[in-house]
Design a protein around this motif. Structure first.
Motif, PDB file in Angstrom:
ATOM      1  N   HIS A 168       0.852  -1.186   0.000  1.00  0.00           N
ATOM      2  CA  HIS A 168       0.000   0.000   0.000  1.00  0.00           C
ATOM      3  C   HIS A 168       0.885   1.233   0.000  1.00  0.00           C
ATOM      4  N   PHE A 169       0.598   2.147  -0.949  1.00  0.00           N
ATOM      5  CA  PHE A 169       1.363   3.392  -1.069  1.00  0.00           C
ATOM      6  C   PHE A 169       0.345   4.524  -1.175  1.00  0.00           C
ATOM      7  N   ASP A 170       0.225   5.307  -0.096  1.00  0.00           N
ATOM      8  CA  ASP A 170      -0.764   6.387  -0.069  1.00  0.00           C
ATOM      9  C   ASP A 170      -0.279   7.534  -0.964  1.00  0.00           C
ATOM     10  N   PHE A 171      -0.703   7.488  -2.216  1.00  0.00           N
ATOM     11  CA  PHE A 171      -0.224   8.423  -3.236  1.00  0.00           C
ATOM     12  C   PHE A 171      -0.454   9.872  -2.827  1.00  0.00           C
ATOM     13  N   HIS A 172      -1.678  10.197  -2.431  1.00  0.00           N
ATOM     14  CA  HIS A 172      -2.000  11.590  -2.113  1.00  0.00           C
ATOM     15  C   HIS A 172      -1.274  12.084  -0.863  1.00  0.00           C
ATOM     16  N   HIS A 173      -1.107  11.216   0.123  1.00  0.00           N
ATOM     17  CA  HIS A 173      -0.428  11.628   1.351  1.00  0.00           C
ATOM     18  C   HIS A 173       1.055  11.876   1.102  1.00  0.00           C
ATOM     19  N   ILE A 174       1.690  11.023   0.298  1.00  0.00           N
ATOM     20  CA  ILE A 174       3.132  11.126   0.079  1.00  0.00           C
ATOM     21  C   ILE A 174       3.475  12.135  -1.017  1.00  0.00           C
ATOM     22  N   CYS A 175       2.687  12.113  -2.089  1.00  0.00           N
ATOM     23  CA  CYS A 175       3.003  12.967  -3.238  1.00  0.00           C
ATOM     24  C   CYS A 175       2.180  14.247  -3.278  1.00  0.00           C
ATOM     25  N   GLY A 176       1.097  14.304  -2.510  1.00  0.00           N
ATOM     26  CA  GLY A 176       0.236  15.468  -2.563  1.00  0.00           C
ATOM     27  C   GLY A 176      -0.358  15.630  -3.951  1.00  0.00           C
ATOM     28  N   HIS A 177      -0.509  16.867  -4.380  1.00  0.00           N
ATOM     29  CA  HIS A 177      -1.046  17.152  -5.701  1.00  0.00           C
ATOM     30  C   HIS A 177      -0.006  17.718  -6.660  1.00  0.00           C
ATOM     31  N   VAL A 178       1.230  17.883  -6.176  1.00  0.00           N
ATOM     32  CA  VAL A 178       2.264  18.471  -7.037  1.00  0.00           C
ATOM     33  C   VAL A 178       3.609  17.755  -6.955  1.00  0.00           C
ATOM     34  N   HIS A 179       3.883  17.039  -5.880  1.00  0.00           N
ATOM     35  CA  HIS A 179       5.214  16.459  -5.672  1.00  0.00           C
ATOM     36  C   HIS A 179       5.269  14.999  -6.141  1.00  0.00           C
ATOM     37  N   PHE A 180       5.010  14.800  -7.423  1.00  0.00           N
ATOM     38  CA  PHE A 180       4.969  13.435  -7.943  1.00  0.00           C
ATOM     39  C   PHE A 180       6.354  12.827  -8.096  1.00  0.00           C
ATOM     40  N   GLU A 181       7.390  13.654  -7.971  1.00  0.00           N
ATOM     41  CA  GLU A 181       8.745  13.106  -8.003  1.00  0.00           C
ATOM     42  C   GLU A 181       8.991  12.177  -6.810  1.00  0.00           C
ATOM     43  N   ARG A 182       8.121  12.299  -5.778  1.00  0.00           N
ATOM     44  CA  ARG A 182       8.269  11.427  -4.614  1.00  0.00           C
ATOM     45  C   ARG A 182       7.861   9.991  -4.896  1.00  0.00           C
ATOM     46  N   LEU A 183       7.429   9.728  -6.122  1.00  0.00           N
ATOM     47  CA  LEU A 183       7.179   8.338  -6.520  1.00  0.00           C
ATOM     48  C   LEU A 183       8.466   7.513  -6.490  1.00  0.00           C
ATOM     49  N   SER A 184       9.597   8.198  -6.417  1.00  0.00           N
ATOM     50  CA  SER A 184      10.868   7.476  -6.274  1.00  0.00           C
ATOM     51  C   SER A 184      10.870   6.641  -4.997  1.00  0.00           C
ATOM     52  N   ILE A 185      10.123   7.073  -3.988  1.00  0.00           N
ATOM     53  CA  ILE A 185      10.000   6.302  -2.745  1.00  0.00           C
ATOM     54  C   ILE A 185       9.329   4.961  -3.031  1.00  0.00           C
ATOM     55  N   LEU A 186       8.280   5.000  -3.874  1.00  0.00           N
ATOM     56  CA  LEU A 186       7.607   3.761  -4.274  1.00  0.00           C
ATOM     57  C   LEU A 186       8.544   2.882  -5.084  1.00  0.00           C
ATOM     58  N   TYR A 187       9.258   3.502  -6.012  1.00  0.00           N
ATOM     59  CA  TYR A 187      10.115   2.699  -6.885  1.00  0.00           C
ATOM     60  C   TYR A 187      11.167   1.927  -6.095  1.00  0.00           C
ATOM     61  N   GLU A 188      11.696   2.530  -5.061  1.00  0.00           N
ATOM     62  CA  GLU A 188      12.694   1.843  -4.229  1.00  0.00           C
ATOM     63  C   GLU A 188      12.125   0.565  -3.620  1.00  0.00           C
ATOM     64  N   GLN A 189      10.813   0.548  -3.385  1.00  0.00           N
ATOM     65  CA  GLN A 189      10.184  -0.613  -2.749  1.00  0.00           C
ATOM     66  C   GLN A 189       9.793  -1.708  -3.743  1.00  0.00           C
ATOM     67  N   ILE A 190       9.751  -1.362  -5.027  1.00  0.00           N
ATOM     68  CA  ILE A 190       9.341  -2.365  -6.015  1.00  0.00           C
ATOM     69  C   ILE A 190      10.452  -2.686  -7.017  1.00  0.00           C
ATOM     70  N   SER A 191      11.581  -1.984  -6.945  1.00  0.00           N
ATOM     71  CA  SER A 191      12.640  -2.147  -7.945  1.00  0.00           C
ATOM     72  C   SER A 191      13.193  -3.565  -7.989  1.00  0.00           C
ATOM     73  N   ASP A 192      13.287  -4.228  -6.824  1.00  0.00           N
ATOM     74  CA  ASP A 192      13.834  -5.582  -6.829  1.00  0.00           C
ATOM     75  C   ASP A 192      12.936  -6.533  -7.619  1.00  0.00           C
ATOM     76  N   PHE A 193      11.616  -6.357  -7.501  1.00  0.00           N
ATOM     77  CA  PHE A 193      10.673  -7.191  -8.244  1.00  0.00           C
ATOM     78  C   PHE A 193      10.812  -6.930  -9.746  1.00  0.00           C
ATOM     79  N   ILE A 194      10.901  -5.658 -10.132  1.00  0.00           N
ATOM     80  CA  ILE A 194      11.016  -5.300 -11.546  1.00  0.00           C
ATOM     81  C   ILE A 194      12.287  -5.877 -12.152  1.00  0.00           C
TER      82      ILE A 194
END
Length: 610
Positions: A359-385
Motif C-alpha cells: 500500500h502506497f498512499d499516493f495523495h499523502h506522500i506525493c500530494g497534488h504536485v510532488h509526484f517526483e516522490r514516486l521514487s520512494i515507491l520505486y525503491e520498494q518495487i525495484s527488486d521485483f522489476i
C-alpha cells in the motif's frame, strides 16, 4: 456451402456492401476472389454466393473495411460493420487501423409481424445500438493478433500461428467476441475480424528525422545515430467492461472493472523489447451507487466472500503473467482507507513468494504536485522489476530474456494516480532496456535527451487520456505531470473541469451507455420472457420533468440571488433577510435533489445480466 470459407485463412481487407430490398451482400474487393456473404434483412440468416443477384431496383453500394459482427435483439438482428478506418502505424511490423466509424444495419423485417409491445421494446433496445456506434478506441489488424502481447505472440506454437486470427485471440481482450458468434457458427473465417478496445500509440525517436504516418504521435528526437521505435498498447478487458461508477470492483469470478493490459514495446536495430503492466479495480465486491453526491459512499457487498474473490483474481493473474506485485495507491483514511483496509486484509490469504502486496498512499506522500516522490515507491518495487524483467528478442527473433511477472497497479478509478505511476515505471524499464542494448551509458537516463524525454511524456499522457476517456468520459487528471513533468496552473484548472464533467456524465449519461455496453458484450441477452423496465415505467410525473440542468439552474439561481441580496444587506435589512431566504431555498432544493438522486439519475434499464 459455408464450408468453402474454411480453405482461406486470410482476412478480407476491403469489401463492398450492397443494400438490396430483401438482403445485404458483402462482397470482397481486395482481389482475393472469395465468395460474397449474403445476410437476410428479414431474420439475419447468412449464406455464401459466387455471383451478385440481379435486381429491378438500383441497390445502394458503399465501401466497408470489415464486419464487426451480428447482434440479435428481441425480434430482429443487426449487422455491425466498419465504414471508415484510419491507419495509425504498425505493430511489430504489421499495419494497424483504428475504427473511425461504425454503422449498424437492421435485419428486422420480421418485426412487422410482432406485437405492439415487442415493437416498443425493440425500439428501446435498438436505441442503445445508436450509442454503440459511437464506441471509441477500437483497433484492428488484418495480419496480426492485437489481443496478444509480443511475448505471448512469440510463445505461440507453429500450429497455432496457422489458425485464423480469431482462434488465436485472447477472449478477455476481444471486444467483439460476443458479436462474432454468428459468423463463427457459420464458419466464415475470412470475414471474422478481431477488434480490441484500448489504444495503440506509436512514437518514432530517431536522429535522421524519418517520417512516420501516424494519427497519434510521430516524434523526432536525437540519440546519437540510433533509431528507436516505441509503441504503447492498451488492451481493455471485456469481462467486466463498463463506465466509471457503474462498474466498480470485482464480480464473483474475480474479474475486475477497468482491467487494462498496457504493453510498452521498444524496437532498435532488429531487437525487440516488451514490458507489460496491468491495472484494475480493487478486487472486492464493492460499488458506489450514483445518487448525485460528488463522491458516493463506498459500499462493500458480501464482505465474507472477499478472500475467495481476491484469491480467484490473483490465481487468474498468476496463470497469465507469472509472479504478481499488487501496488495499491488509494488513500489511507476516509472511505478509500476503509476499502483499502479490507483489500489488505483479504490479501493476507494470498500473499506468497509469487504474490506481493504494497500500500502506497499516493495523495499523502506525493500530494497534488510532488509526484517526483514516486521514487520512494520505486525503491520498494525495484527488486521485483529487476528480477522479473521484460521480453527481449534478438535480430533473429530468438528469445534472449522473458518477463516472468507483472506489476498490478490500482487507485479508485485506476486512471489518474495509476497512469502517473505506470508511466514512471515504464520510463525506468525503457532505460534498463536501452542500457542493455548499449544505447545508454550506466548513468544515462531518458531525461538526458530533451526531445526523447518530451516524446515519452506525451506518449504516456495520451495513453492515460484514452483509457480515461473510455471509462470516465474525460481525459485523465494529473495528465500535465505525465505530459510536461510538472504540475501547471492550466493542468490544475483542466482537472477541475474534467472532474465536473465526470460528475455530470456519471450521473446523467453513463447509465444508458452502460446498457449499450452490456448489450454489445453479451452481458445482457434479450429475451421475450425477460422483464425490462421501460422509461415510462420508471417513475411518476416528477421524473418526467426532472433533469439535472433544471435542478442545477434552480440551485445556481438561488445562490446568485442570495449573493446579490447579501451584498446589499449592509445597507438594507430587507436585503439581508432576502439573502437568507434565497440561500435557504437553494440549500433545501440541493438537499431534495440529493435525497431524490435516483429520480434524476440515468439508471440502466437492463436488470438481468447474462
Amino acid at each position: 456451402m459455408m464450408e468453402r470459407a474454411d480453405s482461406s485463412k486470410k482476412l478480407y481487407s476491403r469489401l463492398r456492401l450492397w443494400e438490396f430490398p430483401d438482403q445485404y451482400i458483402v462482397e470482397p474487393t481486395d482481389g482475393s476472389c472469395g465468395s460474397s456473404l449474403v445476410i437476410s434483412r428479414k431474420d439475419g440468416s447468412m449464406s455464401l454466393i459466387d455471383e451478385l443477384p440481379e435486381s429491378s431496383s438500383v441497390p445502394k453500394v458503399r465501401p466497408i473495411f470489415g464486419v464487426v459482427g451480428m447482434l440479435k435483439l428481441l425480434a430482429g438482428s443487426y449487422l455491425i460493420v466498419i465504414t471508415e478506418r484510419e491507419c495509425v502505424g504498425s505493430y511489430l511490423g504489421h499495419p494497424i487501423f483504428k475504427v473511425s466509424s461504425l454503422k449498424i444495419f437492421p435485419c428486422n423485417h420480421s418485426l412487422e409481424n410482432s406485437t405492439a409491445e415487442q415493437k416498443k421494446m425493440e425500439t428501446e433496445f435498438s436505441g442503445l445500438l445508436n450509442i454503440a456506434e459511437k464506441t471509441s478506441g477500437l483497433y484492428f489488424s488484418y495480419e496480426t493478433n492485437l489481443t496478444l502481447s509480443a511475448q505471448r505472440l512469440n510463445d505461440l506454437g507453429d500450429e497455432s500461428k496457422l489458425l485464423p486470427l480469431w482462434r488465436q485471440a485472447e477472449p478477455r481482450f476481444l471486444w467483439n467476441n460476443y458479436m462474432l458468434e454468428v459468423l463463427i457458427d457459420n464458419k466464415l473465417d475470412p470475414y471474422i475480424l478481431p477488434v480490441v478496445q484500448g489504444n495503440i500509440l506509436i512514437s518514432l525517436l530517431d536522429s535522421f528525422f524519418l517520417n512516420c504516418s501516424s494519427s497519434f504521435n510521430n516524434f523526432q528526437a536525437a540519440i546519437g545515430k540510433d533509431v528507436i521505435d516505441v509503441t504503447l498498447v492498451a488492451r481493455r478487458c471485456t469481462r467486466r467492461n463498463g463506465t466509471r461508477m457503474w462498474r466498480r470492483g470485482a464480480d464473483s469470478d474475480g474479474y475486475v472493472a477497468n482491467f487494462v493490459e498496457s504493453e510498452q514495446i521498444m524496437q532498435f536495430n532488429g531487437f525487440t523489447a516488451s514490458f507489460v503492466q496491468v491495472r484494475g479495480s480493487i478486487p472486492l465486491l464493492w460499488e458506489q451507487i450514483v445518487d448525485l453526491t460528488y463522491k458516493p459512499k463506498f459500499q462493500i457487498v458480501k464482505l465474507e466472500e472477499a478472500p475467495r474473490v481476491v484469491e480467484r483474481h490473483f490465481l487468474d493473474l498468476r496463470k497469465k503473467y507469472g509472479a504478481v506485485f499488487a501496488v495499491d495507491l488509494v488513500n489511507k483514511h476516509g472511505g478509500e482507507g476503509r476499502l483499502s483496509e479490507k483489500y489488505a486484509g483479504a490479501m493476507q490469504h494470498v500473499v506468497s513468494d509469487d504474490v506481493r502486496y504494497l500500500h502506497f498512499d499516493f495523495h499523502h506522500i506525493c500530494g497534488h504536485v510532488h509526484f517526483e516522490r514516486l521514487s520512494i515507491l520505486y525503491e520498494q518495487i525495484s527488486d521485483f522489476i529487476e528480477r522479473n524483467g521484460y521480453l527481449l528478442l534478438n535480430e533473429k527473433g530468438e528469445k534472449m530474456k522473458e518477463q516472468l511477472g507483472v506489476l498490478r497497479t490500482n487507485c479508485i478509478d485506476c486512471l489518474d494516480r495509476t497512469n502517473v505511476t505506470q508511466s514512471m515505471i515504464g520510463r525506468k524499464m525503457l532505460e534498463f532496456q536501452l542500457r542493455r542494448l548499449g544505447v545508454f551509458g550506466a548513468e544515462e537516463t531518458i531525461s538526458s535527451h530533451p526531445k526523447f524525454d518530451d516524446s515519452f511524456k506525451v506518449l504516456w499522457a495520451n495513453h492515460g487520456d484514452d483509457i480515461s476517456l473510455q471509462y470516465s468520459g474525460t481525459g485523465a487528471l494529473k495528465g500535465d505531470f505525465v505530459r510536461y513533468g510538472q504540475r501547471t496552473i492550466q493542468g490544475i484548472l483542466k482537472d477541475g473541469w474534467n472532474a465536473l464533467a465526470r460528475y455530470y456524465l456519471n450521473n446523467f449519461c453513463d447509465g444508458t451507455k452502460q446498457d449499450a455496453i452490456d448489450l454489445l458484450q453479451g452481458h445482457y441477452i434479450v429475451s421475450v420472457s425477460r422483464d425490462m423496465t421501460t422509461p415510462s415505467q420508471k417513475g411518476g410525473g416528477l421524473e418526467a420533468v426532472a433533469s439535472f440542468p433544471l435542478a442545477l439552474s434552480l440551485v445556481l439561481t438561488g445562490f446568485f440571488f442570495a449573493t446579490m441580496s447579501l451584498r446589499q444587506g449592509q445597507y438594507d435589512l430587507r436585503h439581508f433577510f432576502f439573502s437568507f431566504m434565497w440561500a435557504g431555498l437553494s440549500v433545501a432544493l440541493a438537499a431534495f435533489v440529493r435525497a431524490n438522486g435516483r429520480i434524476f439519475c440515468n439508471r440502466p434499464r437492463l436488470h438481468k445480466p447474462r
